[in-house]
Every structure is written in structure tokens, then in C-alpha cells.
Write a protein that holds these residues in place. Structure first.
Motif, PDB file in Angstrom:
ATOM      1  N   VAL A  52      35.794  37.364  44.866  1.00 22.33           N
ATOM      2  CA  VAL A  52      36.376  38.568  44.266  1.00 22.33           C
ATOM      3  C   VAL A  52      36.848  38.243  42.854  1.00 22.33           C
ATOM      4  O   VAL A  52      37.381  37.155  42.607  1.00 22.33           O
ATOM      5  CB  VAL A  52      37.583  39.083  45.100  1.00 22.33           C
ATOM      6  CG1 VAL A  52      38.194  40.330  44.451  1.00 22.33           C
ATOM      7  CG2 VAL A  52      37.154  39.390  46.532  1.00 22.33           C
ATOM      8  N   VAL A  53      36.639  39.201  41.938  1.00 22.12           N
ATOM      9  CA  VAL A  53      37.164  39.087  40.577  1.00 22.12           C
ATOM     10  C   VAL A  53      38.185  40.202  40.380  1.00 22.12           C
ATOM     11  O   VAL A  53      37.889  41.376  40.596  1.00 22.12           O
ATOM     12  CB  VAL A  53      36.054  39.226  39.517  1.00 22.12           C
ATOM     13  CG1 VAL A  53      36.649  39.147  38.106  1.00 22.12           C
ATOM     14  CG2 VAL A  53      34.992  38.147  39.710  1.00 22.12           C
ATOM     15  N   LEU A  54      39.402  39.815  40.006  1.00 27.78           N
ATOM     16  CA  LEU A  54      40.452  40.779  39.681  1.00 27.78           C
ATOM     17  C   LEU A  54      40.412  40.961  38.166  1.00 27.78           C
ATOM     18  O   LEU A  54      40.770  40.052  37.419  1.00 27.78           O
ATOM     19  CB  LEU A  54      41.804  40.251  40.156  1.00 27.78           C
ATOM     20  CG  LEU A  54      42.948  41.246  40.356  1.00 27.78           C
ATOM     21  CD1 LEU A  54      42.550  42.378  41.283  1.00 27.78           C
ATOM     22  CD2 LEU A  54      44.171  40.527  40.897  1.00 27.78           C
ATOM     23  N   MET A  55      39.952  42.124  37.707  1.00 25.63           N
ATOM     24  CA  MET A  55      39.519  42.319  36.317  1.00 25.63           C
ATOM     25  C   MET A  55      40.365  43.355  35.578  1.00 25.63           C
ATOM     26  O   MET A  55      40.396  44.536  35.953  1.00 25.63           O
ATOM     27  CB  MET A  55      38.059  42.771  36.325  1.00 25.63           C
ATOM     28  CG  MET A  55      37.448  43.014  34.955  1.00 25.63           C
ATOM     29  SD  MET A  55      36.650  41.558  34.292  1.00 25.63           S
ATOM     30  CE  MET A  55      35.164  41.502  35.331  1.00 25.63           C
ATOM     31  N   ASP A  56      41.004  42.912  34.499  1.00 25.92           N
ATOM     32  CA  ASP A  56      41.685  43.846  33.612  1.00 25.92           C
ATOM     33  C   ASP A  56      40.639  44.651  32.843  1.00 25.92           C
ATOM     34  O   ASP A  56      39.538  44.167  32.576  1.00 25.92           O
ATOM     35  CB  ASP A  56      42.570  43.069  32.641  1.00 25.92           C
ATOM     36  CG  ASP A  56      43.439  43.970  31.773  1.00 25.92           C
ATOM     37  OD1 ASP A  56      43.692  45.123  32.180  1.00 25.92           O
ATOM     38  OD2 ASP A  56      43.856  43.529  30.698  1.00 25.92           O
ATOM     39  N   ILE A  57      40.961  45.890  32.486  1.00 25.38           N
ATOM     40  CA  ILE A  57      40.006  46.702  31.721  1.00 25.38           C
ATOM     41  C   ILE A  57      40.111  46.419  30.228  1.00 25.38           C
ATOM     42  O   ILE A  57      39.108  46.170  29.556  1.00 25.38           O
ATOM     43  CB  ILE A  57      40.226  48.204  31.989  1.00 25.38           C
ATOM     44  CG1 ILE A  57      39.627  48.581  33.336  1.00 25.38           C
ATOM     45  CG2 ILE A  57      39.573  49.043  30.898  1.00 25.38           C
ATOM     46  CD1 ILE A  57      39.614  50.063  33.601  1.00 25.38           C
ATOM     47  N   ARG A  58      41.315  46.460  29.702  1.00 26.47           N
ATOM     48  CA  ARG A  58      41.488  46.393  28.251  1.00 26.47           C
ATOM     49  C   ARG A  58      41.671  44.951  27.781  1.00 26.47           C
ATOM     50  O   ARG A  58      42.733  44.371  27.959  1.00 26.47           O
ATOM     51  CB  ARG A  58      42.671  47.271  27.832  1.00 26.47           C
ATOM     52  CG  ARG A  58      42.337  48.745  27.948  1.00 26.47           C
ATOM     53  CD  ARG A  58      43.561  49.626  27.744  1.00 26.47           C
ATOM     54  NE  ARG A  58      43.185  51.035  27.656  1.00 26.47           N
ATOM     55  CZ  ARG A  58      42.896  51.801  28.692  1.00 26.47           C
ATOM     56  NH1 ARG A  58      42.952  51.296  29.910  1.00 26.47           N
ATOM     57  NH2 ARG A  58      42.543  53.060  28.532  1.00 26.47           N
ATOM     58  N   MET A  59      40.604  44.412  27.179  1.00 22.08           N
ATOM     59  CA  MET A  59      40.631  43.068  26.607  1.00 22.08           C
ATOM     60  C   MET A  59      39.961  43.120  25.235  1.00 22.08           C
ATOM     61  O   MET A  59      39.129  43.985  24.979  1.00 22.08           O
ATOM     62  CB  MET A  59      39.944  42.075  27.553  1.00 22.08           C
ATOM     63  CG  MET A  59      40.718  41.864  28.855  1.00 22.08           C
ATOM     64  SD  MET A  59      39.939  40.704  30.007  1.00 22.08           S
ATOM     65  CE  MET A  59      38.585  41.712  30.633  1.00 22.08           C
ATOM     66  N   PRO A  60      40.314  42.190  24.336  1.00 24.55           N
ATOM     67  CA  PRO A  60      39.965  42.367  22.928  1.00 24.55           C
ATOM     68  C   PRO A  60      38.495  42.215  22.548  1.00 24.55           C
ATOM     69  O   PRO A  60      37.994  42.959  21.699  1.00 24.55           O
ATOM     70  CB  PRO A  60      40.809  41.286  22.227  1.00 24.55           C
ATOM     71  CG  PRO A  60      41.095  40.274  23.287  1.00 24.55           C
ATOM     72  CD  PRO A  60      41.208  41.045  24.560  1.00 24.55           C
TER      73      PRO A  60
END
Length: 223
Positions: A52-60
Motif C-alpha cells: 500500500v502507498v499512502l499518498m499526499d496529493i499536493r507536492m511540489p
């Protein structure tokens, strides 16, 4: 018991540290890596093989949305849970269409984030019916007619029974609830869901729900 291999992706080091502390304390979860940007994800996945990957949406540099699309297009891709600060967001919806198994809010209680990772690792989406309906309402807009026509064309590939199961999935029903409503066994429901996913080239139940909404089937059924 085999531990769930988890990759954390967030550009905020404090968020990553908090998630690592919280998730790493669970006996059944192993943190196999961390990334600060979506551009790092594919190489890390190749190296660490997470479940599983826990993924933030907003990255630079490369956002979580693009990273999710790239991951889910790969063979044997890990499941993705999107991290967001928004309850309903066009980007979240796009991530779900790309194959993310669901999303959790960053202010979600730790026990619920742990439960979400476990559910996704077991093959279940992490969207409640309420959240699914909220996202579906948010998806309505000027492109609805185009989406509806395309969705109806795809849904036409299903037989009547598969269509009934697809609508029930779209309503947020569990396999047991579908079995009771349609007078079939849970095993038969699972078989139908697997066939629906294969016929429509979808990744998970969330995508079935979105497609039935796009096709207007939930409106026809009074939902």
C-alpha cells in the motif's frame, strides 16, 4: 502473520514523521520507505515492493495525482490511498478514477487511518457510502453528458445480473448486503464483481461506483 508493507509519500517531514510513528507502532504494518515527492515514488516502489502507498496529493514537483496515475498503470501495482485535507475535491475524484482505492483526510483519527490501510491491503475500498455520494455529486458538471454517453457504452457490456450487482456496488452496499438483496451467495457476488472489473477494465469497487454514477444508473434507481 505477514506484515503489510507500507510506503509513505508526503512533502511535509512532520507529517511523514507522525505517520511513521503512528503506523510503525502497529504489529501488522511495516514502513518500507518514505518519499517527499511524487517523482521519487516509482523508484521506491521498485526497490521496496510495498503493498500500500499512502499518498499526499499536493507536492511540489510531481503531485500525488500524477504519481497515482503512473503507479496504477503498471503491472502488479500497489494499492494507493490518497491523503487530503479536503472532503470533496476534483483532484481526489481524478485519483479515484485513476485507480486509487480511496482516500483519508489528514485529520482522520489514527485508528481510522490504520483501519483504512488494512482494508485496502485486504482488497476493500476505504470510501464510505456517504463520502462516495459526496464525491459523485462533486463530479457533476458540464462534462456530464459526455461522461454519461461513454459510461453507458461501457456498461452495455454487462449482462442483467452483473448490471444489478454494479448498481448495488454503486450504492455502497457490501457483498453480504448485495447477496441478501439479490438472493445469491456472497461467493457468487464476489464472482460477479470480479467479472465486472474484468469486463470494464476497472481496478476496484470505487471505479465501479463512479462508472454507475456516470452512466446515470443510480439516478434511475432512486439514489
Amino acid at each position: 502473520m505477514t506484515a503489510i508493507r507500507l510506503l509513505l509519500v508526503d512533502d511535509d517531514p512532520l507529517v511523514r514523521a507522525g505517520l511513521s510513528f503512528m503506523m510503525g507502532g502497529a504489529d501488522d504494518i511495516e514502513i518500507v520507505g518514505e518519499a517527499a515527492d511524487g517523482s521519487e515514488v516509482e523508484a521506491l516502489v521498485d526497490r521496496t515492493r510495498p503493498d500500500v502507498v499512502l499518498m499526499d496529493i499536493r507536492m511540489p514537483t510531481v503531485d500525488g495525482l500524477t504519481a497515482t496515475e503512473r503507479l496504477r498503470a503498471r503491472a502488479e501495482a500497489p494499492q494507493v490511498v490518497v491523503l487530503t485535507t479536503f472532503h470533496a475535491d476534483d483532484q481526489v475524484l481524478r485519483a479515484l478514477r485513476a485507480g486509487a482505492a480511496g482516500f483519508v483526510l489528514k485529520d482522520t483519527p489514527p485508528t481510522e487511518i490504520l483501519a483504512a490501510v488494512r482494508r485496502v491491503a485486504a482488497g476493500d475500498p476505504v470510501l464510505s457510502p456517504t463520502v462516495t455520494r459526496q464525491l459523485m455529486r462533486h463530479a457533476a458538471g458540464s462534462a456530464l453528458d459526455t461522461r454519461r454517453s461513454a459510461a453507458r457504452t461501457r456498461i452495455a457490456a454487462l449482462n442483467d445480473r452483473e448490471r444489478e450487482v454494479a448498481v448495488a456496488v454503486g450504492q455502497g452496499s457490501s457483498n453480504a448486503e448485495i447477496a441478501a438483496a439479490l438472493f445469491m451467495s456472497v461467493a457468487t457476488v464476489k464472482t460477479h464483481v470480479s467479472r465486472i472489473l474484468a469486463k470494464l477494465d476497472l481496478n476496484n469497487r470505487v471505479q465501479i461506483a463512479l462508472l454507475t454514477y456516470d452512466a446515470g444508473l443510480l439516478e434511475e434507481d432512486g439514489h
